[in-house]
Design a protein around this motif. Structure first.
Motif, PDB file in Angstrom:
ATOM      1  N   UNK A   1       0.829  -1.212   0.000  1.00  0.00           N
ATOM      2  CA  UNK A   1       0.000   0.000   0.000  1.00  0.00           C
ATOM      3  C   UNK A   1       0.858   1.254   0.000  1.00  0.00           C
ATOM      4  N   UNK A   2       0.479   2.187  -0.880  1.00  0.00           N
ATOM      5  CA  UNK A   2       1.141   3.490  -0.970  1.00  0.00           C
ATOM      6  C   UNK A   2       0.109   4.556  -0.626  1.00  0.00           C
TER       7      UNK A   2
ATOM      8  N   UNK B   1       1.180  11.769  -3.677  1.00  0.00           N
ATOM      9  CA  UNK B   1       0.021  11.540  -4.538  1.00  0.00           C
ATOM     10  C   UNK B   1       0.398  11.449  -6.012  1.00  0.00           C
ATOM     11  N   UNK B   2       1.433  12.183  -6.367  1.00  0.00           N
ATOM     12  CA  UNK B   2       1.886  12.186  -7.764  1.00  0.00           C
ATOM     13  C   UNK B   2       2.222  10.757  -8.227  1.00  0.00           C
ATOM     14  N   UNK B   3       2.812   9.983  -7.310  1.00  0.00           N
ATOM     15  CA  UNK B   3       3.285   8.645  -7.697  1.00  0.00           C
ATOM     16  C   UNK B   3       2.160   7.600  -7.731  1.00  0.00           C
ATOM     17  N   UNK B   4       0.965   8.022  -7.343  1.00  0.00           N
ATOM     18  CA  UNK B   4      -0.202   7.196  -7.624  1.00  0.00           C
ATOM     19  C   UNK B   4      -0.450   7.102  -9.125  1.00  0.00           C
ATOM     20  N   UNK B   5      -0.055   8.148  -9.825  1.00  0.00           N
ATOM     21  CA  UNK B   5      -0.307   8.220 -11.265  1.00  0.00           C
ATOM     22  C   UNK B   5       0.920   7.784 -12.065  1.00  0.00           C
TER      23      UNK B   5
ATOM     24  N   UNK C   1      -1.232   2.944  -4.730  1.00  0.00           N
ATOM     25  CA  UNK C   1      -0.201   2.168  -5.414  1.00  0.00           C
ATOM     26  C   UNK C   1       0.780   3.101  -6.111  1.00  0.00           C
ATOM     27  N   UNK C   2       2.067   2.910  -5.818  1.00  0.00           N
ATOM     28  CA  UNK C   2       3.076   3.646  -6.582  1.00  0.00           C
ATOM     29  C   UNK C   2       3.877   2.733  -7.498  1.00  0.00           C
TER      30      UNK C   2
ATOM     31  N   UNK D   1     -12.213   4.243  -7.283  1.00  0.00           N
ATOM     32  CA  UNK D   1     -11.009   5.069  -7.428  1.00  0.00           C
ATOM     33  C   UNK D   1     -10.034   4.455  -8.429  1.00  0.00           C
ATOM     34  N   UNK D   2     -10.452   3.416  -9.137  1.00  0.00           N
ATOM     35  CA  UNK D   2      -9.605   2.779 -10.150  1.00  0.00           C
ATOM     36  C   UNK D   2     -10.304   2.846 -11.501  1.00  0.00           C
ATOM     37  N   UNK D   3     -10.370   4.042 -12.080  1.00  0.00           N
ATOM     38  CA  UNK D   3     -11.101   4.179 -13.350  1.00  0.00           C
ATOM     39  C   UNK D   3     -10.520   3.272 -14.441  1.00  0.00           C
TER      40      UNK D   3
END
Lengths: 499, 499
Positions: free
Chosen positions: A149-150, A179-183, A226-227, A265-267
């Motif tokens: 988990x991130x 949060x950036x590294x979620x993407x 997730x990162x 939250x996982x489009x």
């Protein structure tokens, strides 16, 4: 050789091809025969040329098996006796009726649960402390993630990863940039076609350790925090991962499948959940419970692969109060898997009081649902129970234990909500009306009139559900006026005494 | 002769016909002239051949009048000077914008209110005690009924009745049978065509005594808690009653018209409310505020005779939280005229805690609405504030006073909700962002980050809204992390200091 029990695990290991990528290129199956029943099981590759077949006998008696597949030029056969199940193992939890769960052997299952998302990925001391905490807690279900988990308070890498490869540099993470590294997952280099058995050993040790405590492992297969890119694999990778997880874990009777935490939250998975859920149902030889957990929008639980509702509250104010309408809509039992957590974090999902947490469990219980707990008290070292486990320090677990004890004092699996007077009363009854239970929530009546059957006698048990006290008033029948403490969180249980 | 003030009352009495039934057979009107403006006013019969004209001058200056009608063969004329309004009288409360009220002279009106349905019909000692209580309370609006009330804890007859006649025998009433007499009014013998002036003197003394304290009288014209038949008159009787009430009371600047308490419990009036409301608007020469209060279903407040929303909560859990959606739907200010009462009665509308009552006021305030209070602590003598008045003993009034004081420390009439992050934050701002107000309700953050404009400096004021304490942190700008008490009911107000 260890004895094999009904609802326990039979496990056999076979050497096979180690060359190439066995995770993708090789398969191992086993066919188990019991009397005239045949069940086909997929095994899994555990590294170093080692292939494993794991099987749960649902009956006691003689089993024979035949093992085959591309893992080896050879096939294998054998047999074993499954002894009658050990007294504390009641089998797989399943749906008993629209509101309740029961195990394979018919024993009622009361899945009051908690959440520690990645407790199994912590250091051994913390891990052991969590087990000790759970053992002494009222919780008999725990939600946790297969993947790491991130998230805020969760920047450390686990000791290893589910896939071979290299993660991004976690030392650069801050509360500002995480949060950036979620993407952006580009800093990672994982081969999603090569599982890392060491990682899955950690997960399965956790499942087994929970099993020993009689606790259900509600395994979250996908989540958005997730990162590393595990939330963003291709469909082919996702299905291979699901298949591997099922082959490894489905023989443990205490496993539940949660397709996702906060699916919405996982489009990137939109439109896939049904297919994935149906895939789980098809792959799982035992029919473990299957659910999917929301953030803002409850998933359409009419889809028939879903066995029960896994509900995160969508409103700050109406939480467990939605239980009965969810049951009416979906005709499936409801696990209140996130009704906010007791704690003091800055975020709204993690800072309710022990009183309010307890109140939500009670509201849920009378409406036919199963409360979900966790604890989110802030610590400078970022060890927070809801993710990491450790000690509990909140006020609600003791009160949840008190609630369980009350429910266990009668046939709670026949308890059903009566909806006559919902504007100021929660009333639930067992099917034979031998127990009639009222909960007054945040209301504070100084007295109240109750309407009981005329031809029976009850004792009233007045519970202060937060103060954990009990007062008994014998001889109640028909219209009954009781003096009450005039404070919040009072329950009144009428128990028939002239049966 | 008493001096007449702007927004005060000019009153003149005339002798006329006493024979027959003057209430039905006679009329008296007056035409008032101020500069080139003319206003026609209906007077009323006060018994014993006495007719009264009551008029509120909305301007200061010279007025002349001419009195005529079937009450007498004669006509009368006269004049008076209206002096500029006294400093504490700001005129009639009206709608200022979609969320706020203001008086005729532009002064903001903050109608935090309470409810004492029939306080004016109690004995003189209790009546005086209520006035004293209200004087020392934060409440500047009180909801009460024109008609007497028949309900649990309310069986006593008033000293007199609004109509000539004889009531049923009240001594037969019990908690078991009283509901029956809501339906069966046959034991009463009232002549709805003959008002009893003595009764209306009581109501108007109450209005005047409230006026002296600066309190708005939110007069309930109809309500369903009735054993005398006043809720069940013919349409003709209803309209005659409305006309009489308006002729008597509309010259008092502090009057509001509430068409009904719980309109939806009066099925006999279904389809009539709009006509009655439009009749009130047409008859009232001054345009006092007009509303209608619900039980289970909010009235369609789009009807344009309605000036503001009078809301009773329709859900046990979401109460003041509905404020902003009501504003969005109806574009009218919202009075939270029943969000349950602080107390300990057996009934769910009357037994919330002081903490919860206070929380509902704060939720309402940040969302743009105006909380409504009352107190329902049980007493053996059946004197309960919500109906009878008397002393307040609860915990919420002091906290509501604390809230008022905070709101009055800035331009609260420009406060508007920001809806960016409603899932765990209530944030409201003044139009110039000189005040940014957060309320954390039942959440208990131990710290929190706030996002303020970068180019301004604020002081943070951390309020424990129930503990009534205040802590000041100077020098906040841009992203601001504050340590907080980690308990419920915290508000944080950022006040610009570098203006």
């Amino acid at each position: 050789m260890k004895p094999v029990y009904q609802f326990g695990v039979f496990e056999a290991e076979f050497q096979g091809v180690a060359e190439g990528n066995p995770f993708v290129e090789r398969e191992i199956f086993a066919q188990f025969s019991f009397k005239d029943q045949i069940k086909c099981i997929r095994g899994f590759y555990d590294g170093d040329g080692k292939y494993i077949i794991r099987f749960m006998p649902m009956q006691a008696g003689e089993y024979s098996y035949h093992v085959y597949g591309t893992f080896s030029d050879r096939t294998f056969s054998g047999s074993f006796t499954a002894l009658p199940h050990q007294p504390e193992n009641h089998g797989i939890a399943g749906v008993c009726n629209e509101t309740h769960f029961a195990y394979s052997d018919g024993t009622p299952c009361m899945p009051f649960g908690t959440t520690c998302y990645v407790w199994h990925l912590q250091n051994p001391e913390l891990y052991e402390e969590t087990l000790k905490t759970l053992k002494n807690s009222p919780f008999r279900k725990i939600r946790f993630c297969v993947f790491p988990k991130h998230y805020i308070y969760n920047f450390r890498d686990p000791a290893c990863f589910p896939f071979e490869g290299e993660p991004m540099d976690a030392s650069i993470l801050t509360e500002e940039n995480f949060n950036y590294y979620n993407e952006d997952h580009s800093g990672n280099h994982f081969d999603f076609m090569r599982f890392c058995p060491e990682y899955f050993h950690i997960v399965e040790k956790a499942i087994c350790d929970l099993e020993a405590l009689g606790i259900e492992a509600d395994l979250i297969l996908f989540h958005p925090y997730d990162r590393w890119g595990f939330s963003d694999m291709s469909k082919e990778d996702d299905l291979r991962y699901i298949r591997y997880v099922i082959a490894r874990f489905s023989a443990f009777h205490n496993v539940w499948w949660s397709m996702a935490n906060e699916y919405d939250l996982m489009p990137q998975k939109t439109g896939l959940w049904r297919e994935y859920g149906e895939f789980v149902r098809a792959e799982d030889p035992y029919g473990h419970l299957r659910s999917i957990h929301n953030c803002f929008t409850v998933y359409n639980h009419s889809e028939d692969w879903i066995t029960h509702v896994s509900f995160q509250r969508c409103d700050l104010y109406r939480t467990a109060e939605e239980t009965d309408s969810l049951i009416e809509t979906y005709h499936k039992p409801v696990c209140l898997d996130e009704i906010a957590y007791e704690g003091n974090l800055p975020l709204g999902w993690g800072n309710i009081s022990p009183e309010e947490m307890t109140r939500r469990f009670w509201e849920g219980a009378l409406r036919g649902g199963w409360g979900g707990h966790s604890e989110t008290y802030y610590h400078e070292n970022n060890i927070i129970f809801w993710s990491h486990g450790g000690k509990l320090e909140g006020g609600s677990p003791a009160r949840i234990a008190f609630l369980k004890e009350i429910l266990e004092s009668f046939d709670y699996n026949s308890l059903a909500l009566r909806k006559d007077r919902m504007w100021d009363e929660l009333r639930a009854e067992t099917s034979d009306q031998s127990v009639i239970l009222f909960y007054h929530s945040f209301m504070r009546p100084i007295y109240r009139e109750y309407f009981l059957p005329e031809n029976r006698t009850y004792q009233a048990e007045i519970y202060d559900t937060f103060g954990m006290t009990k007062e008994i008033i014998p001889g109640c029948s028909g219209k009954t006026r009781l003096a009450l403490p005039g404070k919040e969180y009072i329950a009144v249980l009428f128990r028939q005494t002239n049966a």
